[in-house]
Design a protein around this motif. Structure first.
Motif, PDB file in Angstrom:
ATOM      1  N   CYS A  11       0.828  -1.218   0.000  1.00  0.00           N
ATOM      2  CA  CYS A  11       0.000   0.000   0.000  1.00  0.00           C
ATOM      3  C   CYS A  11       0.858   1.263   0.000  1.00  0.00           C
ATOM      4  N   CYS A  12       2.022   1.249   0.665  1.00  0.00           N
ATOM      5  CA  CYS A  12       2.895   2.421   0.701  1.00  0.00           C
ATOM      6  C   CYS A  12       3.385   2.768  -0.707  1.00  0.00           C
ATOM      7  N   VAL A  13       3.898   1.784  -1.425  1.00  0.00           N
ATOM      8  CA  VAL A  13       4.403   2.022  -2.778  1.00  0.00           C
ATOM      9  C   VAL A  13       3.253   2.343  -3.729  1.00  0.00           C
ATOM     10  N   ASN A  14       2.103   1.645  -3.581  1.00  0.00           N
ATOM     11  CA  ASN A  14       0.945   1.948  -4.428  1.00  0.00           C
ATOM     12  C   ASN A  14       0.563   3.422  -4.325  1.00  0.00           C
ATOM     13  N   THR A  15       0.547   3.920  -3.094  1.00  0.00           N
ATOM     14  CA  THR A  15       0.173   5.313  -2.852  1.00  0.00           C
ATOM     15  C   THR A  15       1.172   6.270  -3.498  1.00  0.00           C
ATOM     16  N   LEU A  16       2.468   5.987  -3.342  1.00  0.00           N
ATOM     17  CA  LEU A  16       3.482   6.851  -3.940  1.00  0.00           C
ATOM     18  C   LEU A  16       3.407   6.828  -5.465  1.00  0.00           C
ATOM     19  N   LEU A  17       3.092   5.667  -6.043  1.00  0.00           N
ATOM     20  CA  LEU A  17       2.937   5.600  -7.496  1.00  0.00           C
ATOM     21  C   LEU A  17       1.784   6.485  -7.962  1.00  0.00           C
ATOM     22  N   GLN A  18       0.710   6.550  -7.171  1.00  0.00           N
ATOM     23  CA  GLN A  18      -0.396   7.439  -7.536  1.00  0.00           C
ATOM     24  C   GLN A  18       0.045   8.895  -7.508  1.00  0.00           C
ATOM     25  N   THR A  19       0.873   9.263  -6.528  1.00  0.00           N
ATOM     26  CA  THR A  19       1.336  10.659  -6.469  1.00  0.00           C
ATOM     27  C   THR A  19       2.315  10.959  -7.599  1.00  0.00           C
ATOM     28  N   PHE A  20       3.185  10.003  -7.945  1.00  0.00           N
ATOM     29  CA  PHE A  20       4.093  10.209  -9.081  1.00  0.00           C
ATOM     30  C   PHE A  20       3.295  10.327 -10.383  1.00  0.00           C
ATOM     31  N   SER A  21       2.236   9.535 -10.516  1.00  0.00           N
ATOM     32  CA  SER A  21       1.411   9.604 -11.711  1.00  0.00           C
ATOM     33  C   SER A  21       0.725  10.967 -11.817  1.00  0.00           C
ATOM     34  N   ALA A  22       0.309  11.525 -10.656  1.00  0.00           N
ATOM     35  CA  ALA A  22      -0.324  12.847 -10.642  1.00  0.00           C
ATOM     36  C   ALA A  22       0.693  13.962 -10.874  1.00  0.00           C
ATOM     37  N   LEU A  53       4.624   4.035 -14.848  1.00  0.00           N
ATOM     38  CA  LEU A  53       3.877   5.270 -15.054  1.00  0.00           C
ATOM     39  C   LEU A  53       3.257   5.302 -16.452  1.00  0.00           C
ATOM     40  N   ALA A  54       4.004   4.805 -17.448  1.00  0.00           N
ATOM     41  CA  ALA A  54       3.462   4.731 -18.804  1.00  0.00           C
ATOM     42  C   ALA A  54       2.278   3.774 -18.855  1.00  0.00           C
ATOM     43  N   ALA A  55       2.391   2.639 -18.144  1.00  0.00           N
ATOM     44  CA  ALA A  55       1.299   1.659 -18.125  1.00  0.00           C
ATOM     45  C   ALA A  55       0.067   2.213 -17.419  1.00  0.00           C
ATOM     46  N   MET A  56       0.282   2.950 -16.323  1.00  0.00           N
ATOM     47  CA  MET A  56      -0.854   3.501 -15.570  1.00  0.00           C
ATOM     48  C   MET A  56      -1.617   4.542 -16.374  1.00  0.00           C
ATOM     49  N   SER A  57      -0.944   5.221 -17.299  1.00  0.00           N
ATOM     50  CA  SER A  57      -1.594   6.264 -18.090  1.00  0.00           C
ATOM     51  C   SER A  57      -2.117   5.772 -19.432  1.00  0.00           C
ATOM     52  N   SER A  58      -1.889   4.498 -19.736  1.00  0.00           N
ATOM     53  CA  SER A  58      -2.330   3.966 -21.028  1.00  0.00           C
ATOM     54  C   SER A  58      -3.815   3.619 -20.989  1.00  0.00           C
ATOM     55  N   ASP A  59      -4.405   3.473 -22.182  1.00  0.00           N
ATOM     56  CA  ASP A  59      -5.827   3.140 -22.273  1.00  0.00           C
ATOM     57  C   ASP A  59      -6.112   1.717 -21.807  1.00  0.00           C
ATOM     58  N   ARG A  60      -5.163   0.819 -22.034  1.00  0.00           N
ATOM     59  CA  ARG A  60      -5.355  -0.578 -21.639  1.00  0.00           C
ATOM     60  C   ARG A  60      -4.142  -1.058 -20.840  1.00  0.00           C
ATOM     61  N   PRO A  61      -4.086  -0.666 -19.583  1.00  0.00           N
ATOM     62  CA  PRO A  61      -2.924  -1.059 -18.768  1.00  0.00           C
ATOM     63  C   PRO A  61      -2.961  -2.551 -18.431  1.00  0.00           C
ATOM     64  N   PRO A  62      -1.813  -3.154 -18.152  1.00  0.00           N
ATOM     65  CA  PRO A  62      -1.800  -4.540 -17.683  1.00  0.00           C
ATOM     66  C   PRO A  62      -2.595  -4.666 -16.388  1.00  0.00           C
ATOM     67  N   GLN A  63      -2.983  -5.868 -16.054  1.00  0.00           N
ATOM     68  CA  GLN A  63      -3.794  -6.087 -14.857  1.00  0.00           C
ATOM     69  C   GLN A  63      -3.055  -5.655 -13.592  1.00  0.00           C
ATOM     70  N   ALA A  64      -1.758  -5.894 -13.545  1.00  0.00           N
ATOM     71  CA  ALA A  64      -0.951  -5.481 -12.384  1.00  0.00           C
ATOM     72  C   ALA A  64       0.307  -4.785 -12.901  1.00  0.00           C
ATOM     73  N   PRO A  65       0.211  -3.531 -13.315  1.00  0.00           N
ATOM     74  CA  PRO A  65       1.357  -2.859 -13.945  1.00  0.00           C
ATOM     75  C   PRO A  65       2.505  -2.573 -12.998  1.00  0.00           C
ATOM     76  N   HIS A  66       2.266  -2.691 -11.684  1.00  0.00           N
ATOM     77  CA  HIS A  66       3.281  -2.289 -10.708  1.00  0.00           C
ATOM     78  C   HIS A  66       4.099  -3.444 -10.151  1.00  0.00           C
ATOM     79  N   LEU A  67       3.819  -4.685 -10.578  1.00  0.00           N
ATOM     80  CA  LEU A  67       4.508  -5.838  -9.980  1.00  0.00           C
ATOM     81  C   LEU A  67       6.007  -5.799 -10.241  1.00  0.00           C
ATOM     82  N   ASP A  68       6.413  -5.501 -11.463  1.00  0.00           N
ATOM     83  CA  ASP A  68       7.850  -5.448 -11.763  1.00  0.00           C
ATOM     84  C   ASP A  68       8.525  -4.349 -10.951  1.00  0.00           C
ATOM     85  N   PHE A  69       7.825  -3.227 -10.753  1.00  0.00           N
ATOM     86  CA  PHE A  69       8.387  -2.139  -9.954  1.00  0.00           C
ATOM     87  C   PHE A  69       8.566  -2.576  -8.502  1.00  0.00           C
ATOM     88  N   LEU A  70       7.592  -3.286  -7.946  1.00  0.00           N
ATOM     89  CA  LEU A  70       7.691  -3.771  -6.568  1.00  0.00           C
ATOM     90  C   LEU A  70       8.855  -4.744  -6.412  1.00  0.00           C
TER      91      LEU A  70
END
Length: 320
Positions: A11-22, A53-70
């Motif tokens: 949840c900590c990293v998920n939250t930070l990814l949302q702020t980086f995306s914003a 970040l590119a996956a989160m902003s795409s029209d069809r992101p992967p189901q879990a775009p953040h797993l490789d980052f984690l």
């Protein structure tokens, strides 16, 4: 906006990814980075951040775009299945940008987005000699009182003069001994993205406790009105130092057992959204204000402000 599933206490990293995306500026800089020659990509934090970040902003992101980052963070000692401090992980990620990007000018662009330049001013109270030191920080950590407080008061306290006596005396080169001193910070420059960290965790009798006290903060903040005395004489005050809030990292629970969520302002429509791992819903400014504090409530832990710019086509319109 895309929700991110909670994977191995993420949840900590998920939250930070949302702020980086914003913070669209980060994505734009990373998009200019040619990563063709980057080796060991599974261990390269900025490379994996660029991809997620590119996956989160795409029209069809992967189901879990953040797993490789984690998994990449885990290989760089920010472990899975472990509760982390959001401000510490945020600073780790920014430091990895400097260490692991092979394009140093772009790495410095990202650092400059958050860079707060300060001058430490130390005056000997016996001989009046002055020592100064220039430094910088990427997050402004502010002390929080145990009763009602405000962001303006927290910042004013940070820049107040403090007397250092007793065991806190500092060495004076002119007196050639430790003497009582007066210390203060002066602002040399402010960044495009101002990250404020509200220090809600305290060590008391060997245990870490969380302060749920109320800290109010505005949707817009004007440094030129609130902290005039904090400006160095070298501070070029040719611009209005007005900032608009665009992300809030929220901590719920206790110091040893908690959960992170985020309120973020959408880059395009400028509306507030609440992200709780995979669950995302539209929110209001009144919802954001509910994070001021109080017992058994989620409390704002990090605030992300963007400096207003008349030349910026993305100038936000405040919510009603």
């Amino acid at each position: 906006m895309r929700g991110l599933s909670n994977y191995s206490l993420s949840c900590c990293v998920n939250t930070l990814l949302q702020t980086f995306s914003a913070t669209w500026e980060v994505g734009e800089i990373l998009a200019k980075w040619d990563t063709a020659g980057v080796g060991a990509g599974d261990r390269n934090v900025p490379l994996q951040l660029k991809r997620v970040l590119a996956a989160m902003s795409s029209d069809r992101p992967p189901q879990a775009p953040h797993l490789d980052f984690l998994h990449c963070l885990d290989k760089n000692c920010i472990r899975l299945y472990t509760q982390h401090d959001a401000d510490e992980v945020f600073l780790f990620i920014l430091n990895f940008m400097q260490q692991q990007m092979d394009n140093k000018p772009l790495a410095l662009e990202i650092q400059d987005l958050y860079k707060i330049s300060l001058e430490t001013y130390l005056e000997c109270l016996e001989c009046s000699s002055v020592q100064t030191l220039t430094s910088y920080m990427l997050s402004l950590s502010l002390h929080v009182k145990e009763d009602h407080d405000s962001l303006g008061n927290c910042m004013a306290s940070f820049f107040q003069h403090q007397e250092l006596r007793g065991i806190n005396c500092c060495f004076c080169p002119k007196c050639e001994k430790k003497t009582p001193s007066k210390q203060a910070f002066k602002l040399l420059s402010l960044p495009c993205i101002l990250c404020v960290h509200l220090k809600r965790f305290r060590n008391r009798r060997g245990f870490t406790e969380k302060l749920d006290s109320v800290v109010t903060f505005p949707e817009t903040f004007d440094f030129s009105e609130t902290l005039k005395e904090a400006f160095s004489s070298d501070f070029a005050q040719v611009n209005d130092w007005k900032y608009t809030l665009h992300a809030v990292v929220v901590h719920s629970g206790y110091a040893t057992c908690g959960h992170y969520t985020a309120y973020v302002r959408h880059t395009e429509n400028q509306r507030w959204y609440y992200a709780d791992d995979s669950h995302v819903q539209e929110a209001s400014w009144e919802d954001v204000q509910s994070t001021y504090g109080g017992r058994h409530r989620g409390t704002a832990y990090m605030l992300m402000f963007r400096r207003d710019s008349k030349e910026d086509g993305r100038q936000p319109e405040l919510s009603g």
